[in-house]
Design a protein around this motif. Structure first.
Motif, PDB file in Angstrom:
ATOM      1  N   GLU A 131       0.717  -1.099  -0.095  1.00 44.25           N
ATOM      2  CA  GLU A 131      -0.120   0.135   0.092  1.00 44.25           C
ATOM      3  C   GLU A 131       0.884   1.344  -0.196  1.00 44.25           C
ATOM      4  O   GLU A 131       0.599   2.218  -0.768  1.00 44.25           O
ATOM      5  N   ASP A 132       1.863   1.455   0.803  1.00 43.99           N
ATOM      6  CA  ASP A 132       2.769   2.321   0.896  1.00 43.99           C
ATOM      7  C   ASP A 132       3.502   2.664  -0.439  1.00 43.99           C
ATOM      8  O   ASP A 132       3.437   3.967  -0.654  1.00 43.99           O
ATOM      9  N   VAL A 133       4.071   1.689  -1.013  1.00 47.39           N
ATOM     10  CA  VAL A 133       4.999   1.756  -2.039  1.00 47.39           C
ATOM     11  C   VAL A 133       3.938   2.087  -3.418  1.00 47.39           C
ATOM     12  O   VAL A 133       4.372   3.163  -4.075  1.00 47.39           O
ATOM     13  N   SER A 134       3.021   1.775  -3.399  1.00 46.49           N
ATOM     14  CA  SER A 134       1.975   1.803  -4.370  1.00 46.49           C
ATOM     15  C   SER A 134       1.617   3.388  -4.284  1.00 46.49           C
ATOM     16  O   SER A 134       1.452   4.099  -5.478  1.00 46.49           O
ATOM     17  N   VAL A 162      13.871  -7.932   4.779  1.00 42.82           N
ATOM     18  CA  VAL A 162      14.042  -7.681   3.418  1.00 42.82           C
ATOM     19  C   VAL A 162      12.798  -7.970   2.527  1.00 42.82           C
ATOM     20  O   VAL A 162      12.647  -9.200   2.669  1.00 42.82           O
ATOM     21  N   PHE A 163      12.109  -7.114   1.797  1.00 42.50           N
ATOM     22  CA  PHE A 163      10.886  -7.417   1.102  1.00 42.50           C
ATOM     23  C   PHE A 163      11.276  -7.156  -0.314  1.00 42.50           C
ATOM     24  O   PHE A 163      11.868  -6.307  -0.548  1.00 42.50           O
ATOM     25  N   GLY A 164      10.848  -7.930  -1.460  1.00 41.22           N
ATOM     26  CA  GLY A 164      10.945  -7.604  -2.738  1.00 41.22           C
ATOM     27  C   GLY A 164       9.516  -7.296  -3.354  1.00 41.22           C
ATOM     28  O   GLY A 164       8.453  -8.032  -3.273  1.00 41.22           O
ATOM     29  N   ALA A 165       9.496  -6.080  -4.118  1.00 42.20           N
ATOM     30  CA  ALA A 165       8.405  -5.884  -4.924  1.00 42.20           C
ATOM     31  C   ALA A 165       8.241  -6.255  -6.151  1.00 42.20           C
ATOM     32  O   ALA A 165       9.040  -5.794  -6.883  1.00 42.20           O
ATOM     33  N   ILE A 173      12.957  -4.314  -7.007  1.00 41.48           N
ATOM     34  CA  ILE A 173      12.783  -3.382  -5.971  1.00 41.48           C
ATOM     35  C   ILE A 173      12.928  -3.835  -4.554  1.00 41.48           C
ATOM     36  O   ILE A 173      11.961  -5.049  -4.414  1.00 41.48           O
ATOM     37  N   PHE A 174      13.709  -3.603  -3.990  1.00 41.53           N
ATOM     38  CA  PHE A 174      13.891  -4.197  -2.433  1.00 41.53           C
ATOM     39  C   PHE A 174      13.562  -3.196  -1.448  1.00 41.53           C
ATOM     40  O   PHE A 174      14.010  -1.916  -1.408  1.00 41.53           O
TER      41      PHE A 174
END
Length: 213
Positions: A131-134, A162-165, A173-174
């Motif tokens: 939600e934040d990145v979008s 660490v998350f990946g989008a 995009i990490f």
């Protein structure tokens, strides 16, 4: 020994139907080699005997880890997940049981549990980061759109998750999140009850996280 089954699949190029040896259950505690093939998604790569086309087609299976006491059911159709869940928990009442409908979600669950993290908290963070990145990308009028956010790794020494989008541009995009954020959620008075194991609550996905937000 992994339980096998015969599966009929169709080549997407020449439409020839042929049989392959698939796996009913993969026991990660007993077959490291098969586990590695699953992690690399090599398990779902097939070669058409008619035209030689190499393609990927996942099928339903169960992934079991006896040491960490959990099982993930990959449901690609044609399986009675309710019956499987009942059977599994009758044999292994202490298991965490999850049902997923996508290979990427299966791999994420495996990585989460191998990192000794709570997948409910991670799935909630997946959603919040998505939600934040979008929202940030929309505000910047960026052509990049996020499809899904998935757990990547837990870096214990650096105290970060660490998350990946996954996105429409195919760019890597990490996103790093302080482990303190994970711990804050784990101690949130409102969310603590939601992060505990509940009988019958086996589908922990985006829709589940949205319901908590």
């Amino acid at each position: 020994m992994a339980k096998t089954k015969t599966i009929t699949i169709e080549c997407p190029k020449c439409h020839e139907a042929f049989e392959i040896k698939g796996y009913e259950t993969i026991n990660a505690s007993l077959d490291e080699e098969l586990k590695a093939k699953l992690i690399k998604t090599e398990l779902f790569k097939h070669t058409c005997p008619e035209c030689g086309e190499v393609f990927s087609e996942p099928y339903s299976l169960k992934y079991q880890d006896m040491e960490k006491e959990y099982m993930v059911i990959l449901d690609m159709g044609g399986v009675d997940t309710a019956a499987i869940a009942e059977e599994v928990l009758e044999m292994f009442p202490n298991y965490r049981l999850r049902i997923v409908k996508d290979v990427m979600d299966l791999l994420e669950k495996i990585h989460i549990f191998e990192s000794n993290l709570n997948d409910k908290i991670i799935t909630y963070l997946d959603h919040k980061i998505y939600e934040d990145v979008s929202a940030k990308l929309r505000a910047e009028n960026s052509p990049i759109a996020i499809d899904k956010v998935l757990f990547g790794s837990f870096e214990f020494q650096k105290k970060k998750v660490v998350f990946g989008a996954l996105n429409n541009a195919g760019k890597q995009i990490f996103i790093d999140t302080p482990f303190a954020d994970y711990k804050a959620l784990a101690n949130s008075p409102r969310l603590v009850p939601c992060f505990k194991e509940k009988e019958g609550e086996y589908v922990i996905d985006k829709a589940w996280a949205e319901a908590l937000a």
